[in-house]
Design an enzyme around this catalytic site. Structure first.
Site, PDB file in Angstrom:
ATOM      1  N   LYS A  53      13.066  -1.703   1.890  1.00  0.00           N
ATOM      2  CA  LYS A  53      12.165  -2.290   2.011  1.00  0.00           C
ATOM      3  C   LYS A  53      11.401  -3.315   3.696  1.00  0.00           C
ATOM      4  CE  LYS A  53      10.161  -3.639  -2.122  1.00  0.00           C
ATOM      5  NZ  LYS A  53      10.886  -4.755  -3.738  1.00  0.00           N
ATOM      6  N   GLN A  97      11.428 -10.883  -4.987  1.00  0.00           N
ATOM      7  CA  GLN A  97      12.010  -9.604  -5.241  1.00  0.00           C
ATOM      8  C   GLN A  97      11.803  -9.985  -6.920  1.00  0.00           C
ATOM      9  OE1 GLN A  97      12.502  -6.385  -4.050  1.00  0.00           O
ATOM     10  NE2 GLN A  97      12.913  -5.876  -6.454  1.00  0.00           N
ATOM     11  N   ASP A 120       2.700  -6.505  -3.729  1.00  0.00           N
ATOM     12  CA  ASP A 120       2.430  -5.443  -5.242  1.00  0.00           C
ATOM     13  C   ASP A 120       1.437  -5.281  -6.487  1.00  0.00           C
ATOM     14  OD1 ASP A 120       5.562  -5.175  -4.937  1.00  0.00           O
ATOM     15  OD2 ASP A 120       6.383  -7.277  -5.694  1.00  0.00           O
TER      16      ASP A 120
END
Ligand code: NAD
Length: 290
Positions: A53, A97, A120
């Site tokens: 990322k 994460q 997200d």
């Protein structure tokens, strides 16, 4: 005839170029899109996802604020950090994460993120917007799968899509997106409680495997000509590999002999997930200036 292999890398590249273009426009207005990425612990798969990322952010001309916390970080410390990032106007997106260390409540952490920075798409507000078809951030992997299917021009309206997996981050949102009026598929969701999985998968014009089980989908389970999307990313031990493992999906390689389209692992859904994340970050930055 063997399946057409869907090149997720090439398709994601087009999206990333568009993100780069939008980033340049923002930078001309002195806005540099910035994603804060929080990683707690040392899970090797998580570290490799976070690294990918960060690389994508740099390539797009965006900024990554990488926050690596020890595995024993207190939940309150993480929640306080999120509260600070929510207030920080130079941060446009916040990504935590997953999975988090066991002592931290994931739901609490996801809900603490400002929905305007929830790139997200996991916050209940984002999920609600998705279900209601309102504007908002779509979760990256399901959105990426939808873009792949559109890109190959596979008929979606009226198609029977079978999703194997019902997680909050892949299976459930994917099933929801596929039933949207502008997609118009008929969806069956299979999971660990499904009896006779084969009976369902054999009916699929579009088969999406998101179970996290290597080689779960075998050729006998696939309708000839179906589009098979393999979301699974599994690390299987391999003594011949440099790091002792190799990556494989949920779909057996031999399925390529029967399917019409298939995504490789790696190089299929994975790059799309990252591209859709980058798209959400640039969108968050664009919306932040209003
Ligand atoms: P999860 O473990 O949360 O969910 C798996 C789902 O599969 C569950 O709902 C379970 O009911 C179902 N399932 C498991 N075994 C099954 C079986 N034998 N038959 C029918 N259903 C079964 O996993 P997840 O987070 O949804 O991820 C699924 C897979 O996708 C994993 O391999 C993960 O690494 C991968 N993944 C890939 C990407 C990407 O970008 N490529 C992104 C997210 C997840």
């Amino acid at each position: 005839m063997p399946a057409v292999v869907i090149d997720g890398k090439a398709i994601s590249q087009k999206i990333r170029e568009d993100v780069q273009r939008r980033t340049t426009i923002l930078k001309e207005k002195s806005i540099t899109p910035c994603l804060a990425v929080i990683l707690a612990g040392e899970d090797p798969a998580s570290i490799s996802y976070v690294t990918a990322k960060e690389k994508a952010l740099t390539e797009a001309g965006m900024t990554g604020r990488n926050i690596h916390l020890p595995a024993d970080t207190a939940e309150t410390k993480l929640l306080n950090l999120i509260a600070e990032l929510n207030k920080d106007t130079s941060v446009h997106g916040i990504l935590v994460q997953l999975p988090l260390p066991r002592h931290i409540n994931e739901d609490k952490v996801i809900t603490a993120i400002d929905p305007a920075k929830d790139v997200d798409g996991f916050h209940p507000v984002s999920v609600g917007n998705m279900v209601l078809g309102r504007p908002g951030f779509l979760p990256c992997t399901p959105h990426g799968v939808l873009v792949l299917l559109r890109e190959i021009k596979h008929p979606l309206s009226g198609a029977h899509a079978v999703v194997v997996g019902r997680s909050n981050i892949v299976g459930k949102p994917l099933a929801n997106l596929l039933t949207r009026r502008d997609v118009n598929a008929t969806v069956t969701v299979c999971h660990t409680g499904t009896k006779d999985l084969v009976r369902h998968t054999l009916e699929a014009d579009i088969l999406i495997a998101a179970a996290g089980k290597p080689a779960l989908i075998t050729p006998e389970m696939v309708k000839p000509g179906a589009a098979v999307i393999d979301v699974g990313v599994n690390r299987v031990p391999d003594s011949s590999a440099k790091n002792g493992y190799r990556l494989c999906g949920d779909v057996e390689n031999a399925v390529a002999e029967k399917a019409g389209y298939i995504t490789p692992v790696p190089g299929g859904v994975g790059p799309m997930t990252i591209a859709m994340l980058m798209q959400n970050v640039v969108q968050a930055a664009e919306e932040s200036k209003v």
